[in-house]
Design a protein around this motif. Structure first.
Motif, mmCIF file in Angstrom:
data_model
loop_
_atom_site.group_PDB
_atom_site.id
_atom_site.type_symbol
_atom_site.label_atom_id
_atom_site.label_comp_id
_atom_site.label_asym_id
_atom_site.label_seq_id
_atom_site.Cartn_x
_atom_site.Cartn_y
_atom_site.Cartn_z
ATOM 1 N N ASP A 34 -44.503 40.366 37.326
ATOM 2 C CA ASP A 34 -43.157 40.014 36.874
ATOM 3 C C ASP A 34 -43.045 38.549 36.459
ATOM 4 O O ASP A 34 -42.318 38.213 35.534
ATOM 5 N N GLU A 35 -43.786 37.668 37.111
ATOM 6 C CA GLU A 35 -43.715 36.249 36.762
ATOM 7 C C GLU A 35 -44.260 36.013 35.353
ATOM 8 O O GLU A 35 -43.713 35.206 34.591
ATOM 9 N N ALA A 36 -45.310 36.733 34.984
ATOM 10 C CA ALA A 36 -45.864 36.587 33.637
ATOM 11 C C ALA A 36 -44.850 37.055 32.592
ATOM 12 O O ALA A 36 -44.685 36.407 31.550
ATOM 13 N N PHE A 37 -44.168 38.156 32.859
ATOM 14 C CA PHE A 37 -43.144 38.631 31.923
ATOM 15 C C PHE A 37 -41.992 37.619 31.832
ATOM 16 O O PHE A 37 -41.469 37.364 30.750
ATOM 17 N N PHE A 38 -41.617 37.052 32.956
ATOM 18 C CA PHE A 38 -40.556 36.043 32.974
ATOM 19 C C PHE A 38 -40.944 34.835 32.126
ATOM 20 O O PHE A 38 -40.170 34.363 31.291
ATOM 21 N N LEU A 39 -42.154 34.334 32.324
ATOM 22 C CA LEU A 39 -42.613 33.172 31.564
ATOM 23 C C LEU A 39 -42.726 33.488 30.075
ATOM 24 O O LEU A 39 -42.380 32.663 29.224
ATOM 25 N N LEU A 40 -43.191 34.683 29.762
ATOM 26 C CA LEU A 40 -43.286 35.101 28.367
ATOM 27 C C LEU A 40 -41.889 35.163 27.743
ATOM 28 O O LEU A 40 -41.677 34.719 26.608
ATOM 29 N N GLY A 41 -40.932 35.672 28.499
ATOM 30 C CA GLY A 41 -39.547 35.681 28.037
ATOM 31 C C GLY A 41 -39.031 34.271 27.784
ATOM 32 O O GLY A 41 -38.321 34.029 26.803
ATOM 33 N N ASN A 42 -39.404 33.337 28.646
ATOM 34 C CA ASN A 42 -38.986 31.945 28.463
ATOM 35 C C ASN A 42 -39.546 31.352 27.169
ATOM 36 O O ASN A 42 -38.855 30.614 26.472
ATOM 37 N N ILE A 43 -40.784 31.694 26.865
ATOM 38 C CA ILE A 43 -41.392 31.191 25.628
ATOM 39 C C ILE A 43 -40.628 31.747 24.425
ATOM 40 O O ILE A 43 -40.273 31.014 23.510
ATOM 41 N N TYR A 44 -40.384 33.052 24.441
ATOM 42 C CA TYR A 44 -39.650 33.663 23.329
ATOM 43 C C TYR A 44 -38.247 33.064 23.211
ATOM 44 O O TYR A 44 -37.753 32.840 22.113
ATOM 45 N N ARG A 45 -37.613 32.795 24.341
ATOM 46 C CA ARG A 45 -36.276 32.184 24.321
ATOM 47 C C ARG A 45 -36.328 30.794 23.692
ATOM 48 O O ARG A 45 -35.483 30.437 22.886
ATOM 49 N N LYS A 46 -37.337 30.012 24.051
ATOM 50 C CA LYS A 46 -37.500 28.677 23.463
ATOM 51 C C LYS A 46 -37.631 28.753 21.946
ATOM 52 O O LYS A 46 -37.223 27.843 21.235
ATOM 53 N N GLN A 47 -38.216 29.844 21.467
ATOM 54 C CA GLN A 47 -38.436 30.028 20.034
ATOM 55 C C GLN A 47 -37.256 30.737 19.364
ATOM 56 O O GLN A 47 -37.341 31.065 18.196
ATOM 57 N N SER A 48 -36.196 30.986 20.119
ATOM 58 C CA SER A 48 -35.024 31.743 19.645
ATOM 59 C C SER A 48 -35.417 33.125 19.140
ATOM 60 O O SER A 48 -34.813 33.663 18.222
ATOM 61 N N ASN A 49 -36.423 33.687 19.755
ATOM 62 C CA ASN A 49 -36.898 35.031 19.432
ATOM 63 C C ASN A 49 -36.284 35.964 20.487
ATOM 64 O O ASN A 49 -36.915 36.318 21.475
ATOM 65 N N TRP A 50 -35.025 36.323 20.259
ATOM 66 C CA TRP A 50 -34.180 36.912 21.293
ATOM 67 C C TRP A 50 -34.623 38.297 21.750
ATOM 68 O O TRP A 50 -34.615 38.574 22.947
ATOM 69 N N LYS A 51 -34.972 39.178 20.826
ATOM 70 C CA LYS A 51 -35.291 40.556 21.216
ATOM 71 C C LYS A 51 -36.474 40.618 22.195
ATOM 72 O O LYS A 51 -36.363 41.211 23.262
ATOM 73 N N PRO A 52 -37.628 40.006 21.864
ATOM 74 C CA PRO A 52 -38.722 40.054 22.836
ATOM 75 C C PRO A 52 -38.409 39.301 24.124
ATOM 76 O O PRO A 52 -38.894 39.684 25.197
ATOM 77 N N ALA A 53 -37.581 38.260 24.046
ATOM 78 C CA ALA A 53 -37.203 37.546 25.271
ATOM 79 C C ALA A 53 -36.446 38.483 26.200
ATOM 80 O O ALA A 53 -36.756 38.577 27.395
ATOM 81 N N ILE A 54 -35.472 39.198 25.646
ATOM 82 C CA ILE A 54 -34.692 40.142 26.451
ATOM 83 C C ILE A 54 -35.586 41.237 27.011
ATOM 84 O O ILE A 54 -35.485 41.589 28.194
ATOM 85 N N GLU A 55 -36.482 41.759 26.186
ATOM 86 C CA GLU A 55 -37.391 42.818 26.647
ATOM 87 C C GLU A 55 -38.260 42.335 27.807
ATOM 88 O O GLU A 55 -38.462 43.059 28.781
ATOM 89 N N CYS A 56 -38.768 41.119 27.703
ATOM 90 C CA CYS A 56 -39.601 40.575 28.788
ATOM 91 C C CYS A 56 -38.792 40.374 30.061
ATOM 92 O O CYS A 56 -39.266 40.691 31.161
ATOM 93 N N TYR A 57 -37.585 39.853 29.920
ATOM 94 C CA TYR A 57 -36.743 39.654 31.097
ATOM 95 C C TYR A 57 -36.411 40.990 31.756
ATOM 96 O O TYR A 57 -36.456 41.107 32.987
ATOM 97 N N LEU A 58 -36.097 42.000 30.966
ATOM 98 C CA LEU A 58 -35.767 43.310 31.542
ATOM 99 C C LEU A 58 -36.980 43.950 32.206
ATOM 100 O O LEU A 58 -36.849 44.587 33.258
ATOM 101 N N THR A 59 -38.153 43.753 31.637
ATOM 102 C CA THR A 59 -39.374 44.269 32.259
ATOM 103 C C THR A 59 -39.608 43.574 33.596
ATOM 104 O O THR A 59 -39.933 44.222 34.595
#
Length: 90
Positions: A34-59
């Protein structure tokens, strides 16, 4: 495999492509990280790449309901739902 601490260092140093690749490898090896998915979501959020960020956070939340991804997901949803009517009526 790189440690989470090293990946966090790459993120802090803005080496996002390298961190993204390492995190994707990490979740392939351990899809319950879960921590890897959280961090991946953070990267996508930093890039304003919202859909994959949300998907990673939900995972991450599916894996661990107490994950800090809950707060991050709420924050992204607030950002995306922001509406300022003054922007439409100059």
């Amino acid at each position: 495999m790189e440690s989470i601490q090293q990946i966090k260092k790459y993120i802090n140093d803005n080496e996002l492509e390298k961190a993204t690749g390492l995190l994707k490898e990490r979740v392939l090896v351990n899809p319950k990280d879960d921590e890897a998915f959280f961090l991946l979501g953070n990267i996508y959020r930093k890039q304003s790449n919202w859909k994959p960020a949300i998907e990673c956070y939900l995972t991450a939340l599916d894996i661990n309901p107490n994950s800090p991804a809950r707060q991050a997901h709420e924050m992204v949803m607030e950002i995306l739902s922001f509406n300022n009517p003054d922007l439409y009526n100059p």
